[in-house]
Design a protein around this motif. Sequence first.
Motif, PDB file in Angstrom:
ATOM      1  N   TRP A  11       2.542  23.689 -19.122  1.00  0.00           N
ATOM      2  CA  TRP A  11       2.162  24.100 -20.398  1.00  0.00           C
ATOM      3  C   TRP A  11       0.436  24.543 -20.426  1.00  0.00           C
ATOM      4  CZ3 TRP A  11       5.638  20.182 -19.714  1.00  0.00           C
ATOM      5  CH2 TRP A  11       6.949  20.150 -20.788  1.00  0.00           C
ATOM      6  N   GLY A  12       0.295  25.369 -19.560  1.00  0.00           N
ATOM      7  CA  GLY A  12      -1.093  26.069 -19.579  1.00  0.00           C
ATOM      8  C   GLY A  12      -1.949  25.120 -18.545  1.00  0.00           C
ATOM      9  N   ASP A  13      -3.315  25.627 -18.585  1.00  0.00           N
ATOM     10  CA  ASP A  13      -4.268  24.978 -17.398  1.00  0.00           C
ATOM     11  C   ASP A  13      -3.722  24.482 -15.971  1.00  0.00           C
ATOM     12  OD1 ASP A  13      -5.767  24.770 -19.825  1.00  0.00           O
ATOM     13  OD2 ASP A  13      -4.874  22.973 -20.498  1.00  0.00           O
ATOM     14  N   ASN A  38      -8.605  30.912 -27.188  1.00  0.00           N
ATOM     15  CA  ASN A  38      -7.912  29.547 -26.910  1.00  0.00           C
ATOM     16  C   ASN A  38      -7.868  29.504 -25.505  1.00  0.00           C
ATOM     17  OD1 ASN A  38      -6.046  31.931 -26.453  1.00  0.00           O
ATOM     18  ND2 ASN A  38      -4.303  30.815 -27.719  1.00  0.00           N
ATOM     19  N   ALA A  39      -7.829  30.370 -24.471  1.00  0.00           N
ATOM     20  CA  ALA A  39      -7.891  30.213 -23.042  1.00  0.00           C
ATOM     21  C   ALA A  39      -9.031  29.921 -22.606  1.00  0.00           C
ATOM     22  CB  ALA A  39      -7.104  31.415 -22.539  1.00  0.00           C
ATOM     23  N   GLY A  40      -9.108  29.054 -21.325  1.00  0.00           N
ATOM     24  CA  GLY A  40     -10.377  28.807 -20.706  1.00  0.00           C
ATOM     25  C   GLY A  40     -10.148  29.024 -19.440  1.00  0.00           C
ATOM     26  N   ILE A 132      -6.155  31.644 -33.373  1.00  0.00           N
ATOM     27  CA  ILE A 132      -5.201  32.441 -32.778  1.00  0.00           C
ATOM     28  C   ILE A 132      -4.049  32.883 -33.577  1.00  0.00           C
ATOM     29  CG2 ILE A 132      -4.002  32.703 -30.351  1.00  0.00           C
ATOM     30  CD1 ILE A 132      -6.927  32.748 -30.160  1.00  0.00           C
ATOM     31  N   GLN A 224      -2.584  30.476 -21.066  1.00  0.00           N
ATOM     32  CA  GLN A 224      -1.650  29.645 -21.510  1.00  0.00           C
ATOM     33  C   GLN A 224      -0.633  29.261 -20.393  1.00  0.00           C
ATOM     34  OE1 GLN A 224      -2.416  31.824 -24.380  1.00  0.00           O
ATOM     35  NE2 GLN A 224      -4.368  30.545 -24.512  1.00  0.00           N
ATOM     36  N   THR A 239       1.942  28.302 -28.596  1.00  0.00           N
ATOM     37  CA  THR A 239       0.912  29.257 -28.882  1.00  0.00           C
ATOM     38  C   THR A 239       1.556  30.436 -29.836  1.00  0.00           C
ATOM     39  OG1 THR A 239      -1.186  30.351 -28.462  1.00  0.00           O
ATOM     40  CG2 THR A 239       0.708  30.400 -26.798  1.00  0.00           C
ATOM     41  N   VAL A 273      -2.120  19.762 -23.388  1.00  0.00           N
ATOM     42  CA  VAL A 273      -3.032  19.610 -24.634  1.00  0.00           C
ATOM     43  C   VAL A 273      -2.314  19.772 -25.907  1.00  0.00           C
ATOM     44  CG1 VAL A 273      -5.482  19.721 -24.768  1.00  0.00           C
ATOM     45  CG2 VAL A 273      -4.397  21.214 -23.471  1.00  0.00           C
TER      46      VAL A 273
HETATM   47  P1  IMP Z   1      -3.408  27.795 -30.375  1.00  0.00           P
HETATM   48  O1  IMP Z   1      -3.094  28.610 -28.976  1.00  0.00           O
HETATM   49  O2  IMP Z   1      -4.640  27.605 -30.411  1.00  0.00           O
HETATM   50  O3  IMP Z   1      -2.821  28.469 -31.573  1.00  0.00           O
HETATM   51  O4  IMP Z   1      -2.790  26.277 -30.019  1.00  0.00           O
HETATM   52  C1  IMP Z   1      -1.409  26.166 -30.171  1.00  0.00           C
HETATM   53  C2  IMP Z   1      -1.060  25.095 -28.908  1.00  0.00           C
HETATM   54  O5  IMP Z   1      -1.420  25.788 -27.511  1.00  0.00           O
HETATM   55  C3  IMP Z   1      -1.898  23.786 -28.987  1.00  0.00           C
HETATM   56  O6  IMP Z   1      -1.117  22.829 -28.348  1.00  0.00           O
HETATM   57  C4  IMP Z   1      -2.867  24.145 -27.767  1.00  0.00           C
HETATM   58  O7  IMP Z   1      -3.446  22.912 -27.571  1.00  0.00           O
HETATM   59  C5  IMP Z   1      -2.112  24.854 -26.993  1.00  0.00           C
HETATM   60  N1  IMP Z   1      -3.086  25.834 -25.892  1.00  0.00           N
HETATM   61  C6  IMP Z   1      -3.734  27.027 -26.529  1.00  0.00           C
HETATM   62  N2  IMP Z   1      -4.334  27.472 -25.401  1.00  0.00           N
HETATM   63  C7  IMP Z   1      -4.198  26.629 -24.319  1.00  0.00           C
HETATM   64  C8  IMP Z   1      -4.834  26.620 -22.995  1.00  0.00           C
HETATM   65  O8  IMP Z   1      -5.374  27.509 -22.679  1.00  0.00           O
HETATM   66  N3  IMP Z   1      -4.443  25.680 -22.065  1.00  0.00           N
HETATM   67  C9  IMP Z   1      -3.369  24.613 -22.653  1.00  0.00           C
HETATM   68  N4  IMP Z   1      -3.174  24.726 -23.840  1.00  0.00           N
HETATM   69  C10 IMP Z   1      -3.305  25.383 -24.989  1.00  0.00           C
END
Ligand code: IMP
Length: 441
Positions: A11-13, A38-40, A132, A224, A239, A273
């Motif tokens: 689920w990302g991260d 949205n990514a880090g 996003i 993600q 996302t 998250v």
């Molecule tokens: P959005 O991408 O901001 O529209 O968020 C949609 C979903 O994706 C939410 O549950 C966010 O927490 C999750 N999400 C978006 N980017 C990340 C990321 O880089 N890591 C983990 N979860 C993410």
Amino acid sequence: MPAVIIVGAQWGDEGKAKVIDLLAERDHYIVRYQGGCNAGHTVVRDGETFKFHLIPSGILYSDKTCIIGPGTVISPEVLEAELQNLAEKKIAMGRLCISPRAHLTLPYHIALDGAKEDSLGEGKIGTTRRGIGPTYEDKVGRIGLRVGDLLLSEEILRSRIQVIADQKNPVLTKAFQLPPIDVEAIMSLCEQYRRIMAPFITDTDEILAQAVEQGENVLLEGAQGTMLDLDHGTYPFVTSSNPTAGGACTGSGLGPKAISRVIGVAKAYTTRVGSGPFPTELFDQAGSHLATVGAEFGTTTGRARRCGWFDAVAMKYSARINGLDGLAITKLDVFDGLEELRLCTGYRNKQTDEVVHSFPSHIEVLEHMEPIYESFPGWQGSVRDVRKFADLPIEAQNFLNRLSQIINVPLSIISVGPERDQTILIEDILPSPKGTSCLVS
Ligand code: IMP
């Protein structure tokens, strides 16, 4: 020659940035193919921590070309802040190229993201509120502004923004009580954005096609993760782009024949998250161990990540969707000192008692699933100094071997700490420039 996709398998991260940073040393081109700020990505280099949201982490190598591809959405303000930060730290950065086809995230996208989330109340997605989703909505609705539009004549750009305003203003003002788009205000923002971005705008598809033709190594970096994929994830708690391997082709402009390997990055446990079902989520002591020792807080929003055991059912699905060739398992060191480890190998439907081993397409089904676990003894002491698989505690080897066996994908990389050298390389994913192997194990 190889184009390798590094994809988030959960689920990302998952710790993709570390794996990318490690491999980028021998890559010439690093491409971000989807998502936006949205990514880090956090990269620790020589004790110094770097955080990126948009620019590929390969930028820390001065001899690399880093591409922000056509499938991405870009917030120019975030991009400017990242460029400034690199300049302040006096990093001799690599070449940055931005596709004219990438879409721009504008202030009204960010406002809409927040307003939509607020309107959903309890049912909110838990987005990063970075605009996003609304940016991708406009892309699909064919009323997006693209990076290349910044280079259009004033007249054409103004008429395009007018069309956008005509379509969006009723929604902004009536449905969400937000201010309407002021065409002239967006025009002057675009002028500002042009100044920031113009030096980097170039036809990235052509650069990549040439690179592949000349046998250069290309790394396609996903943001993600698979379970957040718009088509294959836990919809609607996803996302708005395709982090999966298929998205790497559409989002970079490279055809599938250019891809030689797909590596899935997954933590030795699972985090998520935002909202949405999470069958192996923990609310006990083990969960707080993973959260605390794993420092599970989002790079982008600072939100606490939900933590749980490794879900091999979800991972098997992820391996299939992405066509994984190898696994990079990260954060094994977070298990140091735990007495027991668990691996979810199946689900039991709480309503029907049925046992399943495949990942459901609907969250309404997933919500009723409880995990079936295999249990493993943990180990005492630290794995952080281990550099060979065979030197890991036998308990760690057993856990990893079983995980790989269930998913039916070989282990390629094991990460045992945040630093670059805290890594066990089991498989040489890329040829080194001089043709020598850098296999450590
Ligand atoms: P959005 O991408 O901001 O529209 O968020 C949609 C979903 O994706 C939410 O549950 C966010 O927490 C999750 N999400 C978006 N980017 C990340 C990321 O880089 N890591 C983990 N979860 C993410």
